[in-house]
Design an enzyme around this catalytic site. Structure first.
Site, PDB file in Angstrom:
ATOM      1  N   GLU A  62       0.827  -1.200   0.000  1.00 47.71           N
ATOM      2  CA  GLU A  62       0.000   0.000   0.000  1.00 47.71           C
ATOM      3  C   GLU A  62       0.867   1.257   0.000  1.00 47.71           C
ATOM      4  O   GLU A  62       0.572   2.222  -0.717  1.00 47.71           O
ATOM      5  CB  GLU A  62      -0.924   0.002   1.227  1.00 47.71           C
ATOM      6  CG  GLU A  62      -1.888  -1.184   1.268  1.00 47.71           C
ATOM      7  CD  GLU A  62      -1.342  -2.349   2.077  1.00 47.71           C
ATOM      8  OE1 GLU A  62      -2.129  -3.011   2.751  1.00 47.71           O
ATOM      9  OE2 GLU A  62      -0.106  -2.601   2.014  1.00 47.71           O
ATOM     10  N   ALA A 166      11.957 -37.572  -6.466  1.00 48.66           N
ATOM     11  CA  ALA A 166      11.986 -38.038  -7.853  1.00 48.66           C
ATOM     12  C   ALA A 166      12.041 -39.551  -7.850  1.00 48.66           C
ATOM     13  O   ALA A 166      12.700 -40.161  -6.994  1.00 48.66           O
ATOM     14  CB  ALA A 166      13.199 -37.468  -8.586  1.00 48.66           C
ATOM     15  N   SER A 180      21.476 -42.340  -6.696  1.00 52.47           N
ATOM     16  CA  SER A 180      20.171 -41.681  -6.768  1.00 52.47           C
ATOM     17  C   SER A 180      20.188 -40.371  -7.535  1.00 52.47           C
ATOM     18  O   SER A 180      19.134 -39.768  -7.746  1.00 52.47           O
ATOM     19  CB  SER A 180      19.667 -41.402  -5.342  1.00 52.47           C
ATOM     20  OG  SER A 180      20.570 -40.547  -4.655  1.00 52.47           O
ATOM     21  N   ARG A 196      13.355 -23.938  -4.306  1.00 47.55           N
ATOM     22  CA  ARG A 196      14.288 -23.641  -3.215  1.00 47.55           C
ATOM     23  C   ARG A 196      14.390 -22.135  -2.976  1.00 47.55           C
ATOM     24  O   ARG A 196      14.465 -21.683  -1.835  1.00 47.55           O
ATOM     25  CB  ARG A 196      15.679 -24.188  -3.534  1.00 47.55           C
ATOM     26  CG  ARG A 196      15.841 -25.688  -3.388  1.00 47.55           C
ATOM     27  CD  ARG A 196      17.263 -26.109  -3.687  1.00 47.55           C
ATOM     28  NE  ARG A 196      17.451 -27.553  -3.606  1.00 47.55           N
ATOM     29  CZ  ARG A 196      18.571 -28.180  -3.917  1.00 47.55           C
ATOM     30  NH1 ARG A 196      19.621 -27.473  -4.345  1.00 47.55           N
ATOM     31  NH2 ARG A 196      18.671 -29.490  -3.811  1.00 47.55           N
ATOM     32  N   SER A 325       8.526 -40.995   7.544  1.00 42.68           N
ATOM     33  CA  SER A 325       8.281 -40.522   8.907  1.00 42.68           C
ATOM     34  C   SER A 325       7.418 -39.266   8.909  1.00 42.68           C
ATOM     35  O   SER A 325       6.504 -39.127   9.729  1.00 42.68           O
ATOM     36  CB  SER A 325       9.606 -40.254   9.618  1.00 42.68           C
ATOM     37  OG  SER A 325      10.346 -41.445   9.792  1.00 42.68           O
TER      38      SER A 325
END
Length: 390
Positions: A62, A166, A180, A196, A325
């Site tokens: 504003e 992924a 991986s 990120r 978890s």
């Protein structure tokens, strides 16, 4: 509050949509404040000012919009469109409701009431007390979506948790040798780096640090470097880990369980590397939290501690055990799954199948299951991104 005709509503929607687009300019930079945009029209319906909240601590939307008006006299009888209820309290900047009330505007259209208890209806009330017409709820759903992390943080006292992974077509996140990296393509990796830059923190467990020694930095896009949260229940990660040593080490939050301190004392006598970690100059933040029944950091305590450090959103880039978890403890708000056109046949599953696809909740005194809500599917290069929310 007032209501408007369908034709007025259409005009209001048009300009509020523009204000929402302006608000996006602050994404990744204004947290823990919300994203806010503002557009001001004169009595003839011409845009005379607009602005957004661009950086935390800088003037609000504003104030920026009012400052952009070339002819202050044109504010008399003007209409201001604001995506979130103007604030009423003195923080790093003066209250926006007061600035609008003193500007000469005759009408303020607000998309969403601010749930912050410092505001929560007070901004609209102050404007009305000055004889200004207030319209509330235009593009409310869009405004809620834009600020879903902020709203979640305010309402629950926990950061908004985005779980990302992924996987291959057959559901593996690593091959049989444990490799991986680079399952997803460059387009998907670029999007993750964009995410990120927009969240307050990225979170991984000690297993990911040991396996990949990641930097967790923003590299493929321009943007803010988030804080890096490392869950290291026993406090035994090597001091040579990049997250402790690189140029962003001050942005690292090293989280250990309370039980880790006694374990460190006994283990340091036989492990000089552990002694280095507990004594090396660490520029970041160390948090010690309660442990769960298995001696791991209590995830709920971790999230609550992060929220108290003004972290409103967390992207979890964890391995399958920690991801499961988070799901088991009902702490995930959004899941983003990148599926690549690759088949491993065997290897490490992306997440525990016992919790994937269903969200466990307490229901009527027993254990119930609440299905995950599908949001969207998009293509990024050869990968498919599927988003779910709870």
């Amino acid at each position: 509050m007032t209501t408007s005709s369908s034709s007025d509503r259409s005009v209001d929607t048009q300009w509020m949509t523009r204000a929402l687009r302006l608000a996006e300019q602050g994404r990744g930079f204004v947290s823990p404040n919300p994203l806010v945009g503002c557009v001001i029209l004169d009595r003839d319906g011409e845009v005379i000012g607009e602005g957004a909240h661009l950086r935390f601590g800088d003037p609000h939307a504003e104030a920026n919009a009012l400052a952009s008006v070339q002819d202050q006299a044109s504010l008399q009888g003007a209409t201001a469109y604001v995506t979130l209820e103007p604030c009423t309290h003195h923080g790093k900047t003066p209250p926006c409701a007061t600035a609008l009330a003193q500007s000469g505007v005759a009408r303020v259209v607000i998309a969403l009431q601010d749930p912050n208890p410092h505001v929560s209806g007070g901004g609209a009330a102050r404007l009305q007390s000055q004889g200004i017409e207030v319209e509330l709820g235009v593009c409310r759903v869009e405004a809620e979506e834009q600020n879903r992390a902020f709203l979640h943080w305010i309402e629950t006292g926990l950061p908004y948790v985005q779980l990302k992974w992924a996987q291959t077509l057959d559901g593996f996140s690593a091959d049989h040798e444990g490799n991986s990296q680079w399952i997803s393509g460059k387009e998907s990796r670029r999007l993750v780096h964009q995410w990120r830059s927009e969240v307050d923190a990225v979170l991984v467990g000690s297993a990911t640090v040991l396996a990949d020694n990641p930097r967790l930095t923003v590299r493929h896009v321009e943007g803010r470097q988030p804080r890096r949260v490392i869950l290291d229940s026993k406090g035994t990660l090597p001091p040579t880990s990049q997250v402790f040593q690189d140029e962003f080490s001050e942005k690292t939050i090293w989280v250990t369980a309370k039980s880790a301190q006694s374990a460190q004392s006994s283990a340091a006598a036989v492990d000089p590397m552990l002694e280095l970690l507990t004594s090396h100059p660490f520029n970041g933040t160390r948090l010690t939290v309660e442990q769960d029944d298995q001696g791991h950091c209590s995830l709920r305590h971790v999230l609550r501690a992060l929220a108290e450090h003004d972290i409103t959103s967390v992207m979890v880039e964890a391995g399958p055990t920690l991801a499961a978890s988070f799901l088991r403890e009902n702490l995930v708000d959004q899941i983003d799954v990148f599926t690549a056109p690759i088949l491993f046949g065997k290897g490490m599953k992306a997440v525990d199948l016992a919790v994937w696809g269903m969200h466990l909740v307490e229901e009527d005194g027993g254990r119930g299951r609440l299905p995950i809500r599908f949001v969207t599917t998009e293509s990024f290069g050869q990968d498919i991104l599927t988003t779910y929310r709870f």
